[in-house]
Design an enzyme around this catalytic site. Structure first.
Site, mmCIF file in Angstrom:
data_model
loop_
_atom_site.group_PDB
_atom_site.id
_atom_site.type_symbol
_atom_site.label_atom_id
_atom_site.label_comp_id
_atom_site.label_asym_id
_atom_site.label_seq_id
_atom_site.Cartn_x
_atom_site.Cartn_y
_atom_site.Cartn_z
ATOM 1 N N HIS A 45 27.453 -22.336 -33.122
ATOM 2 C CA HIS A 45 28.549 -21.835 -33.938
ATOM 3 C C HIS A 45 28.260 -22.025 -35.429
ATOM 4 O O HIS A 45 28.457 -21.108 -36.231
ATOM 5 C CB HIS A 45 29.842 -22.558 -33.526
ATOM 6 C CG HIS A 45 31.061 -21.983 -34.145
ATOM 7 N ND1 HIS A 45 32.048 -22.742 -34.708
ATOM 8 C CD2 HIS A 45 31.460 -20.699 -34.310
ATOM 9 C CE1 HIS A 45 32.993 -21.951 -35.185
ATOM 10 N NE2 HIS A 45 32.654 -20.708 -34.951
ATOM 11 N N HIS A 56 27.498 -18.919 -38.230
ATOM 12 C CA HIS A 56 28.184 -18.748 -39.518
ATOM 13 C C HIS A 56 27.233 -18.925 -40.697
ATOM 14 O O HIS A 56 27.545 -18.471 -41.796
ATOM 15 C CB HIS A 56 29.381 -19.698 -39.622
ATOM 16 C CG HIS A 56 30.569 -19.214 -38.843
ATOM 17 N ND1 HIS A 56 31.417 -18.239 -39.308
ATOM 18 C CD2 HIS A 56 31.020 -19.531 -37.610
ATOM 19 C CE1 HIS A 56 32.355 -17.996 -38.410
ATOM 20 N NE2 HIS A 56 32.143 -18.759 -37.361
ATOM 21 N N GLU A 72 38.358 -11.585 -40.745
ATOM 22 C CA GLU A 72 37.743 -12.912 -40.925
ATOM 23 C C GLU A 72 38.319 -13.673 -42.124
ATOM 24 O O GLU A 72 38.634 -14.850 -41.947
ATOM 25 C CB GLU A 72 36.215 -12.775 -41.048
ATOM 26 C CG GLU A 72 35.540 -14.136 -41.057
ATOM 27 C CD GLU A 72 34.019 -14.043 -41.074
ATOM 28 O OE1 GLU A 72 33.474 -12.964 -41.321
ATOM 29 O OE2 GLU A 72 33.392 -15.090 -40.843
ATOM 30 N N HIS A 122 41.949 -15.039 -40.484
ATOM 31 C CA HIS A 122 41.248 -16.011 -39.649
ATOM 32 C C HIS A 122 40.891 -17.294 -40.411
ATOM 33 O O HIS A 122 41.135 -18.396 -39.936
ATOM 34 C CB HIS A 122 39.997 -15.337 -39.065
ATOM 35 C CG HIS A 122 38.947 -16.300 -38.648
ATOM 36 N ND1 HIS A 122 37.927 -16.706 -39.493
ATOM 37 C CD2 HIS A 122 38.756 -16.981 -37.492
ATOM 38 C CE1 HIS A 122 37.161 -17.580 -38.860
ATOM 39 N NE2 HIS A 122 37.638 -17.760 -37.640
ATOM 40 N N HIS A 178 41.151 -18.059 -31.459
ATOM 41 C CA HIS A 178 40.265 -16.903 -31.275
ATOM 42 C C HIS A 178 40.745 -15.984 -30.158
ATOM 43 O O HIS A 178 40.418 -14.790 -30.170
ATOM 44 C CB HIS A 178 38.808 -17.353 -31.142
ATOM 45 C CG HIS A 178 38.197 -17.555 -32.502
ATOM 46 N ND1 HIS A 178 37.747 -16.507 -33.273
ATOM 47 C CD2 HIS A 178 38.059 -18.666 -33.263
ATOM 48 C CE1 HIS A 178 37.332 -16.969 -34.441
ATOM 49 N NE2 HIS A 178 37.506 -18.286 -34.459
HETATM 50 CU CU1 CUO Z 1 33.588 -19.090 -35.824
HETATM 51 CU CU2 CUO Z 1 36.852 -19.067 -36.236
HETATM 52 O O1 CUO Z 1 35.237 -20.146 -36.050
HETATM 53 O O2 CUO Z 1 35.082 -18.309 -36.749
#
Ligand code: CUO
Length: 660
Positions: A210, A214, A342, A357, A397
């Site tokens: 993860h 990002h 996002e 988000h 999510h």
């Molecule tokens: Cu990967 Cu919410 O955590 O975007």
């Protein structure tokens, strides 16, 4: 069956022939070694550079003429930068800005030496969290970082991947000079039903996936255009949720429910984890009502953003910042919506659609201290390293995913013409036994500990239990009318719900999990396409342990030899998690194979070159996403009519996943 795995990453040796790679790797290793302590004096060059290098005196070696260095040095000299020994969160606007100033300095360096020297200087003058983030982002995105293997973050900043108990025990081991290996338990107790799937949310490989996803696709990225970045945001997180729901199913839990701004957050979360600096991660009790968060957002404003986005979906267009409209009722709409939701720097109108988000991560993370009365540090949801530990991550999510689904469900179902590839008839698919198991995994936590250089080295490691599966192979039997290149997609989808009721395809399709996508050739007549689970384009092998990287680079430098580690992207699910956990008696899944024309490939060479092989959720670094079809094809659209879906180039069968 229990296995003790002291990881030896079985990496094939194909690397740059440049022996300088070993020097670069050594420098990056040394920069990251015990990040909260000064550079070790035995790291001679680096130590010297950190004390003698003045970035201002070398601005001619920066492609921007030194503008980024000048700016950062000004902030540093005016004491405006975050101090060392303080927590860092990417969601904190000021802290992120500072980290990105340093990232910019790195990106402007014209060669590795100046990169390395600037890094040595700023490592000793800037906040450690900002430094690590900027360094990882720069190595990921700059040409200078090519062939450098980034150490696993769980061994560089163990505080964000383990819990307080392990850190405390590690300190005791160090102080008593007694090597120690400590078992790390998942958070919570048997009384918490969510505990049954903690092994997934707290898997350090998932956390690592993860954070690297990002890093590859940062929401702040405003340089060159990364292909289908918004769609990838949808797709990677959609798949995380689908995987999580599959884990829940095998643990006799219903699918995770979405988040509701007007209802309490059902499950609380106690991380039992501390920052290196900043105290304990805050705990959120069960059934916490949402409170507005001082300086971040009110629930009312977030709901307003959601309703603007839902209006755009209902209307079929978004309003750009200049008032013009862009149609989203097409296969590219998901990319725009991803950017908006996002939100990323690509959002066409952040002033109107906001940052649903990202704000939600911050609001959720601050629920333990929304008025900032207690001076608590950011919550578990405010770091990509830690977020998936909290069940609220999957609720958030699921909610975000529901908005994307609303858009996808407005698009027309695929027609037979869109699904059919008349050259191929799949006659059979054979797959070896699918079975999962838990094993032990050991990782090093000694980087969490500051020690005087005079201290003898003491090994301190943590052992965790993690899911794995036996390797398996697909044999896909196809008849082809003529020679051609083809695109193969493989999915598994739970057959039943938690009440053991068989799901209709239009109910189950949103839970389809991509196991692999690849390109190959077929010849006229009968063909068997053989593919191994280890070749999957959605997964990566274990990362090379930091101490192995350190030793190997030091040895290669000492012997003027090449470094024999292959650079592997951090983005990609851990290979071990390719299959969801099965059950003793076998859990039923649909295994669907869809073969379409090789014309779906964006690049010509995909049958022979996999470009690092992790494109399923992560695209190809620096190149276009390789598959022309929408991510999730063909399960991303409604399937009201199963007859249309059953084309000869599609094959579905039920398989069982066992767990032992
Ligand atoms: Cu990967 Cu919410 O955590 O975007």
């Amino acid at each position: 069956m229990r296995w003790v795995v002291v990881v030896t990453a079985l990496l094939v040796v194909t690397v740059s022939a440049d022996i300088n790679v070993a020097h670069k790797q050594q420098d990056i290793n040394h920069l990251l070694y015990k990040i909260t302590s000064p550079i070790k004096s035995s790291f001679n060059d680096l130590k010297e550079m950190s004390e003698t290098w003045n970035p201002r005196e070398h601005m001619d070696l920066c492609s921007d003429g030194g503008a980024a260095v000048e700016w950062l040095m000004g902030e540093l000299e005016n004491h405006r930068l975050l101090k060392q020994h303080h927590w860092f969160s990417l969601f904190n606007d000021r802290q992120r800005t500072e980290a990105l100033w340093l990232f910019e300095v790195f990106m402007q360096c014209t060669d590795f030496e100046v990169f390395r020297n600037n890094a040595a200087y700023f490592r000793e003058h800037m906040n450690e969290g900002e430094f690590v983030y900027a360094l990882y982002a720069a190595v990921t995105h700059s040409d200078i970082g090519q062939y450098i293997v980034l150490p696993p973050l769980y061994e560089i900043t163990p505080h964000l991947f383990t819990n307080s108990e392990i850190i405390n025990k590690a300190y005791t081991a160090l102080m008593t000079q007694t090597p120690g290996n400590f078992r790390m338990n998942f958070t919570g107790s048997k009384r918490n039903t969510e505990q049954r799937v903690a092994y997934f949310g707290e898997d350090i490989g998932i956390n690592s996936h993860h954070v690297h996803w990002h890093l590859d696709f940062p929401f702040w990225w405003n340089r060159d255009k990364i292909d289908r970045k918004g769609e990838l945001f949808f797709w990677a997180h959609h798949q995380l949720v689908a995987r999580y729901d599959a884990e829940r199913l095998s643990n006799y839990l219903p699918p995770v429910d979405e988040l509701y701004w007007d209802s309490p957050i059902k499950d609380g979360f106690a991380a039992h984890t501390s920052y290196k600096y900043g105290g304990e991660f805050p705990t959120r009790p069960d059934n916490k009502e949402f409170e507005d968060v001082e300086g971040v957002a009110c629930a009312r404003d977030i709901k307003l953003l959601e309703s603007r986005i839902r209006d755009a979906i209902a209307l079929g267009y978004i309003i750009n910042i200049n008032g013009s409209h862009t149609d989203i009722n097409n296969e590219h709409g998901i990319d725009i919506l991803g950017d908006i939701i996002e939100s990323s720097a690509y959002s066409p109108n952040a002033a109107y659609y906001g940052s649903l988000h990202n704000q939600a991560h911050r609001v959720l993370g601050a629920q333990a201290d929304p008025k900032r009365k207690f001076g608590m540090p950011p919550g578990i949801m405010e770091h990509f390293e830690t977020a998936t530990r909290d069940p609220a991550f999957f609720r958030l999510h699921k909610y975000i995913n529901g908005i994307f689904k609303e858009h996808k469900d407005k698009l027309p179902p695929y027609t037979e013409q869109e699904l059919l590839y008349s050259n191929v008839n799949i006659t059979n698919v054979k797959v070896s036994k699918l079975s999962t198991y838990f094993e032990d995994f050991v990782f090093d936590v000694s980087n969490a500990l500051d020690t005087p250089e005079s201290f003898s080295y003491v090994s301190v490691t943590a052992t965790i239990s993690r899911l794995n599966h036996e390797p398996f192979t697909y044999n896909i039997h196809v008849q082809a009318k003529h020679d051609d290149e083809v695109t193969v997609r493989i999915y598994i989808t739970p057959k039943r719900d938690e009440n053991n009721i068989v799901l209709d395809i239009d109910e189950s399709r949103w839970g389809a999990i991509l196991l692999d996508t690849f390109w190959t050739k077929v010849h006229a007549g009968d063909n068997v396409i053989t593919r191994k689970s280890s070749q999957s384009s959605v997964a990566i092998p274990d990362r090379v342990p930091f101490f192995e990287l350190l030793e190997d680079a030091d040895e290669a430098v000492a012997n003027d030899a090449q470094l024999l580690h292959q650079e592997i992207r951090g983005c990609g699910h851990p290979m071990r998690l390719l299959l969801p956990k099965g059950t003793k008696e076998g859990l039923d899944f649909w295994l669907d194979v869809i073969v379409t024309s090789g014309d779906d490939a964006v690049h010509d060479e995909l049958t022979i070159e996999n470009h690092g092989s992790t494109h399923g959720y992560c695209g190809i670094h620096g190149m276009k996403y390789p598959d022309k079809r929408p991510m999730g094809f063909p399960f991303d659209r409604r399937i009201p009519e199963i007859g249309v879906f059953k084309v000869p180039n599609q094959h579905g069968q039920v398989v069982k996943i066992f767990h032992h």
